[in-house]
Design a protein around this motif. Structure first.
Motif, PDB file in Angstrom:
ATOM      1  N   PHE A   1     -47.753  18.670 -46.090  1.00 10.71           N
ATOM      2  CA  PHE A   1     -47.445  19.719 -47.303  1.00 10.71           C
ATOM      3  C   PHE A   1     -46.442  20.681 -47.143  1.00 10.71           C
ATOM      4  O   PHE A   1     -46.744  21.844 -47.449  1.00 10.71           O
TER       5      PHE A   1
ATOM      6  N   GLN B   1     -44.762  28.799 -45.547  1.00 13.31           N
ATOM      7  CA  GLN B   1     -44.537  30.033 -45.678  1.00 13.31           C
ATOM      8  C   GLN B   1     -44.052  30.756 -44.327  1.00 13.31           C
ATOM      9  O   GLN B   1     -43.811  31.813 -44.330  1.00 13.31           O
TER      10      GLN B   1
ATOM     11  N   ARG C   1     -53.307  20.863 -48.242  1.00 13.84           N
ATOM     12  CA  ARG C   1     -52.644  21.067 -49.617  1.00 13.84           C
ATOM     13  C   ARG C   1     -52.712  22.542 -50.039  1.00 13.84           C
ATOM     14  O   ARG C   1     -51.889  23.072 -50.322  1.00 13.84           O
ATOM     15  N   VAL C   2     -54.294  22.995 -50.058  1.00 13.59           N
ATOM     16  CA  VAL C   2     -54.415  24.271 -50.859  1.00 13.59           C
ATOM     17  C   VAL C   2     -54.071  25.343 -49.622  1.00 13.59           C
ATOM     18  O   VAL C   2     -53.452  26.493 -50.007  1.00 13.59           O
TER      19      VAL C   2
ATOM     20  N   GLU D   1     -50.238  25.902 -50.394  1.00 14.01           N
ATOM     21  CA  GLU D   1     -50.085  26.641 -51.412  1.00 14.01           C
ATOM     22  C   GLU D   1     -50.307  28.165 -51.159  1.00 14.01           C
ATOM     23  O   GLU D   1     -49.697  28.961 -51.509  1.00 14.01           O
TER      24      GLU D   1
ATOM     25  N   GLU E   1     -61.717  23.504 -51.456  1.00  8.82           N
ATOM     26  CA  GLU E   1     -60.715  24.411 -52.041  1.00  8.82           C
ATOM     27  C   GLU E   1     -61.501  25.681 -52.426  1.00  8.82           C
ATOM     28  O   GLU E   1     -60.805  26.934 -52.284  1.00  8.82           O
TER      29      GLU E   1
ATOM     30  N   ARG F   1     -59.865  29.275 -51.463  1.00 10.73           N
ATOM     31  CA  ARG F   1     -59.703  30.689 -52.216  1.00 10.73           C
ATOM     32  C   ARG F   1     -60.587  31.736 -51.996  1.00 10.73           C
ATOM     33  O   ARG F   1     -60.058  32.788 -51.885  1.00 10.73           O
TER      34      ARG F   1
END
Ligand SMILES: N[C@@H](CCC(=O)N[C@@H](CSC=O)C(=O)NCC(=O)O)C(=O)O
Length: 282
Positions: free
Chosen positions: A11, A38, A69-70, A73, A270, A274
Motif C-alpha cells: 500500500f 507518509q 490499507r487503512v 491512509e 478499520e 480510526r
C-alpha cells in the motif's frame, strides 16, 4: 542492532520482518512493522502496537488482519510483537497451546524456571518500543496498543500499567478477567506463583477497578457473540462492570454471528485504527 529478515512493498509503504537481541528476554526476538508511505515526509508518525493471541507469532496480524490499507491512509506505523520467547529450552514449554511457547501472557514471570526468559511485559514496553523508536520514524508521544484474546488482555493490562507510554487502547475479544478463567489461572499460577494479590496486578478487570485516571477518550472492545471462548474464558462483562465502577468510558460492542477468529478481527479492524488515530492525532 536490528536484523532485517524481509521487507515488502505494501500500500505504498513497507511491510517488514525483523530480529533483534532482547535484553529483557535474554534471547533473540522477532517482530514486524508496517511503515506507511507518509514516512517519506520526515515527520514522526503515530504508532500502534498489536499484541496477538495464543499460538500466534509476529506474522499473524500482518498476514490476517487486513490493517495495512487503512494504516497507509491514516499514516500510522503498525508494530506486531511475537507472543512469547522462542528457544528458552524449558522442559515442557511447548507441550500445550495455551501455556509456554506462544503463550507468554505479556507479563514478567516471577517463578523459576519461567522468570529467566518469560518477560514479555518488559520486552514489549521497553525493548520492542526502543527498537521501534531507534529504527523507524516513530513518535514516542503518540503510541497506542491493541490486541486480540491473550493479546487483548495484554493490551488492556499494559495500557493500564503504563499510562505514561500508551495513550490509546482497544481490544478484540480480550481475556478480560484472567484470574477468573482457566487460561489465566493456568498461566498465572506457573508464571506468578500462588499469590493471588500478584495475579490481580495483571488482571484487566482488577486493574480497572483500582483506576485513578480514566482514559478520557474511552476504550473500544469488540466481541463476537458466536465466540466459543466467550462464556468460559473471556468474561467481558466483568471488565464492563469494572469500567462502570471506575467511571471509565467503554464502548463494548457485541456482534451476533462473529466467532473468535481473524474474519471477525478483519471485519472491525478499520474501526479500531480510526479510533486510535482519533485518540493519538485528534
Ligand atoms: N489451537 C487452539 C486454537 C488457538 C486459537 O484460537 N488461537 C487464537 C487466539 S486464542 C486466545 O488468545 C488465534 O488468534 N489463533 C490464530 C488464528 O489465526 O486464528 C484450539 O485448538 O482451539
Amino acid at each position: 542492532m536490528l536484523e532485517t529478515l524481509s521487507e515488502h512493498g505494501c500500500f505504498g509503504g513497507v511491510q517488514g520482518y525483523y530480529r533483534h537481541a532482547s535484553p529483557a528476554i535474554g534471547l533473540d526476538m522477532r517482530f514486524s512493522v508496517f511503515v506507511p508511505p507518509q514516512a517519506s515526509k520526515g515527520s514522526p508518525l503515530p504508532v500502534l502496537f498489536y499484541l496477538a493471541g495464543l499460538t500466534c507469532t509476529e506474522e499473524t496480524f500482518m498476514i490476517k488482519a487486513g490493517a495495512q490499507r487503512v494504516a497507509a491512509e491514516l499514516g500510522m506505523i503498525l508494530v506486531a510483537s511475537d507472543t512469547s520467547p522462542r528457544g528458552a529450552g524449558i522442559a515442557g514449554e511447548s507441550d500445550s497451546w495455551d501455556f509456554g511457547v506462544g503463550a507468554g501472557f505479556y507479563l514478567d514471570a516471577t517463578q523459576a524456571p519461567w522468570s529467566q526468559h518469560y518477560r514479555m511485559e518488559s520486552y514489549v514496553v521497553d525493548d520492542l518500543r526502543r527498537a521501534v523508536l531507534d529504527n523507524f520514524p516513530a513518535d514516542p508521544q503518540r503510541m497506542g496498543v491493541f490486541g486480540h484474546s491473550m493479546g487483548g488482555h495484554g493490551a488492556l493490562t499494559l495500557a493500564l500499567r503504563h499510562r505514561d507510554v500508551y495513550r490509546s487502547v482497544s481490544a478484540f475479544a480480550p481475556i478480560a478477567a484472567p484470574i477468573n478463567c482457566a487460561w489465566g489461572q493456568k498461566a498465572f499460577s506457573h508464571y506468578l506463583g500462588t499469590d493471588r494479590q500478584a495475579w490481580k496486578q495483571h488482571d484487566a478487570s482488577e486493574l480497572m477497578r483500582a483506576l485513578q485516571t480514566p482514559f478520557p477518550q474511552g476504550i473500544l472492545i469488540d466481541q463476537g457473540l458466536a465466540d466459543k471462548f466467550l462464556a468460559e474464558q473471556l468474561l467481558p462483562e466483568r471488565f464492563e462492570a469494572a469500567c462502570k465502577e471506575a467511571s471509565q468510558p467503554l464502548s463494548l460492542r457485541r456482534h451476533a454471528g462473529y466467532d473468535h477468529g481473524y474474519y471477525f478481527i478483519e471485519t472491525f479492524m478499520e474501526d479500531h485504527l480510526r479510533f486510535h488515530h482519533a485518540n493519538l492525532v485528534g
